[in-house]
Design an enzyme around this catalytic site. Sequence first.
Site, PDB file in Angstrom:
ATOM      1  N   GLY A 115      -7.359  -1.157   6.398  1.00  0.00           N
ATOM      2  CA  GLY A 115      -6.507  -2.169   6.819  1.00  0.00           C
ATOM      3  C   GLY A 115      -6.850  -2.928   8.143  1.00  0.00           C
ATOM      4  O   GLY A 115      -7.904  -2.633   8.572  1.00  0.00           O
ATOM      5  N   THR A 138      -4.821  -1.821   1.937  1.00  0.00           N
ATOM      6  CA  THR A 138      -3.184  -1.346   2.455  1.00  0.00           C
ATOM      7  C   THR A 138      -2.182  -1.723   1.300  1.00  0.00           C
ATOM      8  O   THR A 138      -2.362  -2.858   0.708  1.00  0.00           O
ATOM      9  CB  THR A 138      -3.213  -2.274   3.631  1.00  0.00           C
ATOM     10  OG1 THR A 138      -1.686  -1.899   4.114  1.00  0.00           O
ATOM     11  CG2 THR A 138      -3.354  -3.711   3.655  1.00  0.00           C
ATOM     12  N   ILE A 139      -1.236  -0.949   1.376  1.00  0.00           N
ATOM     13  CA  ILE A 139      -0.121  -1.304   0.612  1.00  0.00           C
ATOM     14  C   ILE A 139       0.495  -2.101   1.122  1.00  0.00           C
ATOM     15  O   ILE A 139       1.541  -2.922   0.285  1.00  0.00           O
ATOM     16  CB  ILE A 139       0.838   0.089   0.357  1.00  0.00           C
ATOM     17  CG1 ILE A 139       1.357   0.603   1.613  1.00  0.00           C
ATOM     18  CG2 ILE A 139       0.104   1.238  -0.422  1.00  0.00           C
ATOM     19  CD1 ILE A 139       2.643   1.631   1.575  1.00  0.00           C
ATOM     20  N   ASP A 140       0.483  -2.739   2.408  1.00  0.00           N
ATOM     21  CA  ASP A 140       1.105  -3.611   3.024  1.00  0.00           C
ATOM     22  C   ASP A 140       0.773  -4.978   2.404  1.00  0.00           C
ATOM     23  O   ASP A 140       1.741  -5.858   2.559  1.00  0.00           O
ATOM     24  CB  ASP A 140       1.110  -3.553   4.585  1.00  0.00           C
ATOM     25  CG  ASP A 140       1.414  -2.070   5.135  1.00  0.00           C
ATOM     26  OD1 ASP A 140       2.273  -1.467   4.276  1.00  0.00           O
ATOM     27  OD2 ASP A 140       1.323  -2.017   6.229  1.00  0.00           O
ATOM     28  N   MET A 182       8.264   0.317   2.530  1.00  0.00           N
ATOM     29  CA  MET A 182       7.399   0.292   3.762  1.00  0.00           C
ATOM     30  C   MET A 182       6.866  -1.293   4.156  1.00  0.00           C
ATOM     31  O   MET A 182       7.396  -2.177   3.014  1.00  0.00           O
ATOM     32  CB  MET A 182       6.227   1.081   3.407  1.00  0.00           C
ATOM     33  CG  MET A 182       6.385   2.554   3.954  1.00  0.00           C
ATOM     34  SD  MET A 182       4.750   3.797   3.650  1.00  0.00           S
ATOM     35  CE  MET A 182       5.531   5.040   4.626  1.00  0.00           C
ATOM     36  N   GLY A 183       5.800  -1.361   4.680  1.00  0.00           N
ATOM     37  CA  GLY A 183       5.229  -2.891   4.871  1.00  0.00           C
ATOM     38  C   GLY A 183       5.256  -3.128   6.251  1.00  0.00           C
ATOM     39  O   GLY A 183       4.675  -4.409   6.438  1.00  0.00           O
ATOM     40  N   GLN A 283       5.380   5.543  -1.904  1.00  0.00           N
ATOM     41  CA  GLN A 283       4.670   4.468  -2.130  1.00  0.00           C
ATOM     42  C   GLN A 283       3.262   4.433  -2.020  1.00  0.00           C
ATOM     43  O   GLN A 283       2.477   3.646  -2.225  1.00  0.00           O
ATOM     44  CB  GLN A 283       5.515   3.334  -1.155  1.00  0.00           C
ATOM     45  CG  GLN A 283       6.709   2.883  -1.433  1.00  0.00           C
ATOM     46  CD  GLN A 283       7.364   2.384  -0.208  1.00  0.00           C
ATOM     47  OE1 GLN A 283       7.619   1.193   0.077  1.00  0.00           O
ATOM     48  NE2 GLN A 283       7.785   3.180   0.831  1.00  0.00           N
TER      49      GLN A 283
HETATM   50  O1  F6P Z   1       0.495   0.516   6.760  1.00  0.00           O
HETATM   51  C1  F6P Z   1       0.781   1.331   5.844  1.00  0.00           C
HETATM   52  C2  F6P Z   1       1.947   2.089   6.014  1.00  0.00           C
HETATM   53  O2  F6P Z   1       2.294   3.013   5.008  1.00  0.00           O
HETATM   54  C3  F6P Z   1       3.151   1.296   6.558  1.00  0.00           C
HETATM   55  O3  F6P Z   1       3.677   0.639   5.701  1.00  0.00           O
HETATM   56  C4  F6P Z   1       4.202   2.299   7.379  1.00  0.00           C
HETATM   57  O4  F6P Z   1       4.671   1.490   8.344  1.00  0.00           O
HETATM   58  C5  F6P Z   1       3.111   3.296   8.078  1.00  0.00           C
HETATM   59  O5  F6P Z   1       1.784   3.137   7.305  1.00  0.00           O
HETATM   60  C6  F6P Z   1       3.492   4.585   7.848  1.00  0.00           C
HETATM   61  O6  F6P Z   1       2.395   5.191   8.495  1.00  0.00           O
HETATM   62  P1  F6P Z   1       2.247   6.828   8.804  1.00  0.00           P
HETATM   63  O7  F6P Z   1       1.780   7.482   7.637  1.00  0.00           O
HETATM   64  O8  F6P Z   1       1.506   7.068  10.044  1.00  0.00           O
HETATM   65  O9  F6P Z   1       3.771   7.291   9.015  1.00  0.00           O
END
Ligand code: F6P
Length: 359
Positions: A115, A138-140, A182-183, A283
């Site tokens: 990402g 990226t899922i975002d 998320m996002g 997700q």
């Molecule tokens: O960027 C992908 C994501 O899943 C975001 O949507 C979320 O804020 C973040 O990563 C969470 O990251 P981690 O797995 O480090 O808690």
Amino acid sequence: MRRLGILTGGGDCPGLNAVIRAVAKSAFYRHDIEIVGFNNGFKGLVENEAWLIGEEDVSGILHRGGTILGTTNRDNPFHYRVTGPDGNPSYEDRSADALRHLNEWDLDGLIVIGGDGSLTLALRFSKIGVPVIGIPKTIDNDLSATDVTFGFDTAAATATEAIDRLHTTAESHHRIMVLEVMGRNAGWIALQAGMAGGGDIILIPELPFDYEVIIEKIMQRRARGKKFSIVVAAEGVFPEGGSQVYQLAGGTKRLGGIGQVVAAELEKRTGMESRATVLGHLQRGGTPTVFDRVLATRFGAAAVELARAGRWNEMVCLQGGMIKSVSLADAVAQIKRIDPGCEQVQAALAVGTSFGRKL
Ligand code: F6P
């Protein structure tokens, strides 16, 4: 061309294995190119944790979530965390080690699947002479150069299924059910899943919300005999004049918790029982959708072709249904966020969805 490296960086995402498979198979079958996998993102470059991927390693992984290479969203080689004998961390530039290891493996180039963060690191490596190709993951869905990133469709499908399930309790108990998705600072998952799942109120970071407008919508629904409401809230949302909600874990601030805040506030102000569900890493897990498997395969095959054509320091992307490429610099120049005036938001408004503020 003889040999390419590959790594997966940042948070895991459905479709990573499908991309790795596509890169490896198209490299092996079409061009007789070898693929060296680096484990755990850029950490694998610094620590030289790498291996020659064989045909059998990428067989049977198309539908599997996660990444056979492992990943991490820390471990920046230019600012590498080292734990001292006293247990305290310090930071070093280990990019020279990464470069040395890339040379030792005798690579023609490196494919980085990531990402915004990982592709920014890829750009940095390209500037010190590493030929790089990027693949947007990226899922975002917040990379501006591509219509969509792989992983997003699966995450949105998972969130949609969650909304479908939450409807059951919402309807039976006459409750307000808040789903936090998320996002980061973009509301794509909330918008997509909120629309697909028929969420009554969709809260996105691009449109700071007003509690009074949410309540007005809930009350209108009650007046029409709908005694429940579903609120889909992106983790990065905040009320007008307010701020985002974070959790502190191990000294790190992570977005999360707004769902609970919104549910509590709505219960207080409406008197209706409210509950929050945080979908979290569900997700990011599980099997990719058909769309993500196909997109991942197209991206992977296209990345190998870009490398073969010597089109280094570009990222494959999807634009208007076609696989294209853009410069890495353009790819990471800015985050893609929702334009509140866009057709998708207008369609949601047209079917009566509220975004929690006057539009
Ligand atoms: O960027 C992908 C994501 O899943 C975001 O949507 C979320 O804020 C973040 O990563 C969470 O990251 P981690 O797995 O480090 O808690």
